[in-house]
Scaffold this motif. Structure first.
Motif, PDB file in Angstrom:
ATOM      1  N   GLY A   1      51.545 -33.017 101.929  1.00 47.47           N
ATOM      2  CA  GLY A   1      51.849 -31.617 101.667  1.00 47.47           C
ATOM      3  C   GLY A   1      52.154 -31.408 100.196  1.00 47.47           C
ATOM      4  N   ALA A   2      51.372 -30.528  99.547  1.00 48.62           N
ATOM      5  CA  ALA A   2      51.537 -30.297  98.109  1.00 48.62           C
ATOM      6  C   ALA A   2      52.510 -29.174  97.804  1.00 48.62           C
ATOM      7  N   GLY A   3      53.102 -28.582  98.845  1.00 55.00           N
ATOM      8  CA  GLY A   3      54.058 -27.506  98.609  1.00 55.00           C
ATOM      9  C   GLY A   3      53.386 -26.179  98.344  1.00 55.00           C
ATOM     10  N   PRO A   4      54.175 -25.152  98.019  1.00 58.44           N
ATOM     11  CA  PRO A   4      53.634 -23.797  97.891  1.00 58.44           C
ATOM     12  C   PRO A   4      53.052 -23.454  96.528  1.00 58.44           C
ATOM     13  N   GLY A   5      53.144 -24.347  95.532  1.00 56.51           N
ATOM     14  CA  GLY A   5      52.535 -24.030  94.235  1.00 56.51           C
ATOM     15  C   GLY A   5      53.223 -24.643  93.044  1.00 56.51           C
ATOM     16  N   ASP A   6      54.546 -24.717  93.040  1.00 57.46           N
ATOM     17  CA  ASP A   6      55.280 -25.300  91.929  1.00 57.46           C
ATOM     18  C   ASP A   6      55.091 -26.814  91.959  1.00 57.46           C
ATOM     19  N   PRO A   7      54.492 -27.422  90.900  1.00 56.38           N
ATOM     20  CA  PRO A   7      54.280 -28.875  90.903  1.00 56.38           C
ATOM     21  C   PRO A   7      55.578 -29.669  91.035  1.00 56.38           C
ATOM     22  N   GLY A   8      56.701 -29.068  90.628  1.00 60.95           N
ATOM     23  CA  GLY A   8      57.974 -29.763  90.703  1.00 60.95           C
ATOM     24  C   GLY A   8      58.493 -29.942  92.114  1.00 60.95           C
ATOM     25  N   LEU A   9      57.839 -29.313  93.097  1.00 61.03           N
ATOM     26  CA  LEU A   9      58.285 -29.413  94.474  1.00 61.03           C
ATOM     27  C   LEU A   9      57.624 -30.557  95.242  1.00 61.03           C
TER      28      LEU A   9
ATOM     29  N   ASP B   1      43.133 -24.940  95.846  1.00 63.09           N
ATOM     30  CA  ASP B   1      44.315 -24.288  95.271  1.00 63.09           C
ATOM     31  C   ASP B   1      45.443 -25.251  94.952  1.00 63.09           C
ATOM     32  N   VAL B   2      45.340 -26.518  95.378  1.00 62.33           N
ATOM     33  CA  VAL B   2      46.407 -27.480  95.059  1.00 62.33           C
ATOM     34  C   VAL B   2      45.904 -28.661  94.236  1.00 62.33           C
ATOM     35  N   LEU B   3      44.619 -28.685  93.917  1.00 64.05           N
ATOM     36  CA  LEU B   3      44.060 -29.837  93.200  1.00 64.05           C
ATOM     37  C   LEU B   3      44.786 -30.079  91.882  1.00 64.05           C
ATOM     38  N   GLU B   4      45.035 -29.014  91.106  1.00 59.86           N
ATOM     39  CA  GLU B   4      45.696 -29.187  89.819  1.00 59.86           C
ATOM     40  C   GLU B   4      47.150 -29.625  89.990  1.00 59.86           C
ATOM     41  N   VAL B   5      47.772 -29.258  91.098  1.00 58.61           N
ATOM     42  CA  VAL B   5      49.157 -29.640  91.345  1.00 58.61           C
ATOM     43  C   VAL B   5      49.272 -31.148  91.529  1.00 58.61           C
ATOM     44  N   VAL B   6      48.296 -31.747  92.225  1.00 61.57           N
ATOM     45  CA  VAL B   6      48.408 -33.167  92.573  1.00 61.57           C
ATOM     46  C   VAL B   6      47.611 -34.091  91.649  1.00 61.57           C
ATOM     47  N   ARG B   7      46.590 -33.566  90.974  1.00 63.77           N
ATOM     48  CA  ARG B   7      45.676 -34.414  90.213  1.00 63.77           C
ATOM     49  C   ARG B   7      46.377 -35.211  89.115  1.00 63.77           C
ATOM     50  N   SER B   8      47.372 -34.612  88.461  1.00 64.51           N
ATOM     51  CA  SER B   8      48.014 -35.278  87.328  1.00 64.51           C
ATOM     52  C   SER B   8      48.795 -36.520  87.738  1.00 64.51           C
ATOM     53  N   HIS B   9      49.090 -36.679  89.020  1.00 64.17           N
ATOM     54  CA  HIS B   9      49.862 -37.839  89.479  1.00 64.17           C
ATOM     55  C   HIS B   9      48.951 -38.982  89.958  1.00 64.17           C
ATOM     56  N   ALA B  10      47.649 -38.738  89.971  1.00 66.38           N
ATOM     57  CA  ALA B  10      46.711 -39.765  90.415  1.00 66.38           C
ATOM     58  C   ALA B  10      46.170 -40.541  89.210  1.00 66.38           C
ATOM     59  N   ARG B  11      45.560 -41.680  89.487  1.00 71.43           N
ATOM     60  CA  ARG B  11      44.976 -42.485  88.421  1.00 71.43           C
ATOM     61  C   ARG B  11      43.760 -41.778  87.826  1.00 71.43           C
TER      62      ARG B  11
ATOM     63  N   THR C   1      55.959 -11.252  98.616  1.00 67.34           N
ATOM     64  CA  THR C   1      55.865 -12.095  97.420  1.00 67.34           C
ATOM     65  C   THR C   1      54.465 -12.663  97.291  1.00 67.34           C
ATOM     66  N   ILE C   2      53.881 -12.490  96.114  1.00 64.85           N
ATOM     67  CA  ILE C   2      52.560 -13.038  95.816  1.00 64.85           C
ATOM     68  C   ILE C   2      52.714 -14.142  94.771  1.00 64.85           C
ATOM     69  N   ALA C   3      51.837 -15.148  94.829  1.00 70.23           N
ATOM     70  CA  ALA C   3      51.865 -16.294  93.892  1.00 70.23           C
ATOM     71  C   ALA C   3      53.234 -16.962  93.870  1.00 70.23           C
ATOM     72  N   GLY C   4      53.853 -17.102  95.028  1.00 69.40           N
ATOM     73  CA  GLY C   4      55.205 -17.637  95.123  1.00 69.40           C
ATOM     74  C   GLY C   4      55.378 -19.024  94.544  1.00 69.40           C
ATOM     75  N   THR C   5      56.504 -19.268  93.903  1.00 69.01           N
ATOM     76  CA  THR C   5      56.959 -20.508  93.258  1.00 69.01           C
ATOM     77  C   THR C   5      56.209 -20.817  91.973  1.00 69.01           C
ATOM     78  N   THR C   6      55.310 -19.945  91.535  1.00 69.42           N
ATOM     79  CA  THR C   6      54.632 -20.119  90.253  1.00 69.42           C
ATOM     80  C   THR C   6      55.141 -19.059  89.283  1.00 69.42           C
ATOM     81  N   THR C   7      54.802 -19.216  88.019  1.00 68.89           N
ATOM     82  CA  THR C   7      55.257 -18.242  87.022  1.00 68.89           C
ATOM     83  C   THR C   7      54.474 -16.937  87.095  1.00 68.89           C
ATOM     84  N   ARG C   8      53.548 -16.835  88.041  1.00 74.20           N
ATOM     85  CA  ARG C   8      52.865 -15.549  88.298  1.00 74.20           C
ATOM     86  C   ARG C   8      53.526 -14.821  89.470  1.00 74.20           C
ATOM     87  N   GLN C   9      54.592 -15.400  90.006  1.00 69.67           N
ATOM     88  CA  GLN C   9      55.251 -14.814  91.183  1.00 69.67           C
ATOM     89  C   GLN C   9      55.676 -13.377  90.919  1.00 69.67           C
ATOM     90  N   ARG C  10      55.510 -12.545  91.947  1.00 71.25           N
ATOM     91  CA  ARG C  10      55.968 -11.165  91.881  1.00 71.25           C
ATOM     92  C   ARG C  10      56.405 -10.743  93.279  1.00 71.25           C
TER      93      ARG C  10
END
Length: 552
Positions: A21-29, A49-59, A208-217
């Protein structure tokens, strides 16, 4: 080591799958276990929608096969998505690979992931599940909407896309808090379903749209007024109507409580796009600091690093370091560490060549790059992270305790003389060596240049006079609505000479104090808007020509 981590020797023939589970959007979660699994993955199969969240932690060598993506028109027409993930997972696992299958939120709430788990179980492929923070839980938390009160209110989670008439009837007849997964365009219809099922039209509702990201509203209304609220906010009608939202219905989503509990959207620089004139490596800690204030840092290097025109001086200094010519070596930047490390590698040397030599670093970032090289600095400034701060802690030369009186100082060709003069005053001899040259960087992409000139950035941090000159030279002058923040008076003067209005001046010559000053400016700006009864906006959303008071 995690209790779920092992070498899994019995599974080597058929591979292994981690449903994550990659969480709702914030990579810190992401959880610690999720990061562990990603680091060991041979194949990463992630929802787009979650590839960028998890990709940085892979080899870097991880394989990332793409999933079939259905276009918006097909989605609007109700055509189901073609889930080819199961085939990709099975193929990779049967080939003996360690597979990570990443989904948004939590795998237990993703129906497709459940099907894929069953396929693995049927085929005898071992798998594990790493839970993630579900959107229905994480997004309300970031929106400042508690789901339960002291009386233990029941919570129901409903997916509006698949909810049956019976489901609406049950939640409509209850007084529980309802968390609804929907799309922006379907929120009004969802509210109507709940009213038709028995909920009162004046029941509070948040969307709430784009929740847990800096685009949240987040919008606060009632079941009866949400359609009008979104219309007045000019959110609907919109081509973004297909975007997912989380709606919370119940007394806990009332406006009075959100005013006090909306911790995320009330950060001083929430949603601000801030230009940082440095490379990603140089700006790492500064960008992290800006993110903690809610900003979206965008690194744009204004200088490039090249080798010195003549290498002989650097070669002599490195040989002298090995032969015992120096008592100290002082690194004033990450680039200096990199230059010496490259020269070491050229000669077949490693960190052991620093044995017996005291090592100084101008700040934490430079110290970290030395540690990565295998060298622990003996001296890092206890106060200001600068040449002046380093001199404050540098010991004077003592002929009794210091067998050698010479310091090796590898640095840039345009560095100031502050450190050299200070060391000489303390009694040291200094070999001031050009380790690298700084030249103006290449222009950033056209999209970035247009954002700079067109007001797409909310703020720019200028950390030296050269960053002002170079940014204007390679990308053009920032737009009038952009907040200009400068690290000191000299940098501010250069900015004003280029026709820029300086809004923020750092109280100290420190990039972190500069970021703090910008956050203070943002907080004051936000509070002024609230006191005036105005909607809080970002600088890029304001009219051109507005003036602002300098913050120091």
């Amino acid at each position: 080591m995690s209790p779920t981590t092992s070498d899994l020797p019995a599974y080597s023939a058929s591979g292994h799958v981690t449903f994550l589970g990659a969480g709702p959007g914030d990579p810190g979660l992401l959880t610690l276990r999720a990061v562990e699994a990603l680091a060991g993955a041979d194949v990463l199969i992630a929802e787009p929608d979650v590839l960028e969240v998890v990709r940085s932690h892979a080899r870097a060598s991880v394989s990332t096969p793409a999933l079939t993506v259905v276009d918006d028109a097909s989605t609007a027409a109700g055509i189901p998505a073609i889930r080819d993930a199961a085939n990709l997972v099975m193929e990779a696992a049967k080939g003996g690979k360690r597979v990570v299958r990443a989904v948004s939120g939590d795998p237990g709430l993703d129906g497709g992931a459940g099907v894929e788990m069953l396929a693995c179980a049927t085929a005898g492929i071992p798998f594990e599940v790493v839970p993630g923070i579900a959107a229905a839980v994480g997004i309300p938390a970031y929106a400042g909407v508690p789901l339960r009160d002291a009386q233990g209110t029941d919570v129901r989670i409903v997916d509006a896309r698949t909810a049956s008439e019976r489901c609406w009837t049950e939640v409509g007849a209850s007084d529980s808090t309802v968390v609804v997964s929907a799309t922006l365009a379907s929120v009004a219809a969802t509210a109507g379903e709940l009213v038709a099922a028995g909920r009162k039209p004046d029941t509070p509702m948040t969307v709430t749209i784009a929740g847990t990201t800096t685009r949240q509203r987040t919008w606060t209304a009632t079941l009866g007024t949400i359609a009008q609220t979104l219309k007045q906010a000019k959110v609907l009608p919109s081509p973004d109507g297909h975007q997912p939202v989380i709606a919370v219905v119940g007394e806990r989503s009332s406006a009075a409580q959100r005013d006090q509990l909306a911790w995320f959207e009330s950060k001083p620089l929430f949603g601000w796009k801030v230009l940082v004139p440095r490379t990603k490596e140089q700006a790492a800690s500064l960008s992290d600091q800006l993110r903690s204030y809610g900003a979206v840092p965008h690194e744009v290097p204004t200088i490039a690093v090249e080798p010195p025109r003549t290498p002989q001086q650097m070669e002599r200094a490195v040989k002298g370091l090995v032969t015992g010519r120096y008592e100290w070596i002082a690194f004033t930047s990450v680039n200096a560490v990199k230059a010496v490390r490259e020269k070491f590698e050229e000669y077949g040397l490693d960190a052991r060549a620093f044995a017996g030599i005291k090592v100084a670093a101008v700040g934490d970032q430079t110290a970290a790059s030395l540690v990565e090289f295998g060298v622990k600095p003996d001296l890092v400034p206890s106060g200001e992270q600068s040449a002046a701060g380093l001199l404050e802690d540098w010991p004077p030369y003592d002929p009794v305790f210091d067998p050698i009186d010479r310091v090796f100082l590898p640095r840039a060709d345009i560095a100031t003389e502050t450190l050299v003069a200070g060391l000489i005053e303390l009694g040291w001899e200094v070999d001031d060596v050009t380790a690298y040259r700084t030249v103006r960087a290449s222009p950033p992409p056209a999209e970035t240049r247009e954002a700079i000139k067109g007001g797409g950035f909310d703020a720019v941090l200028f950390t030296s006079s050269s960053t002002v000159r170079n940014l204007v030279g390679i990308a053009g002058k920032p737009h009038n609505v952009t907040v200009i923040a400068c690290i000191g008076p000299a940098t501010a003067k250069t900015a004003e000479e280029h026709g820029l209005r300086v809004d923020v001046l750092s109280p100290e010559p420190s990039v972190h104090k500069l970021a703090e000053a910008l956050a203070t400016f943002g907080a004051q700006r936000r509070e002024a808007a609230r006191e005036a009864g105005e909607t809080v906006t970002r600088p890029s959303e304001r009219r051109p020509g507005s003036r602002r008071r300098r913050t120091t």
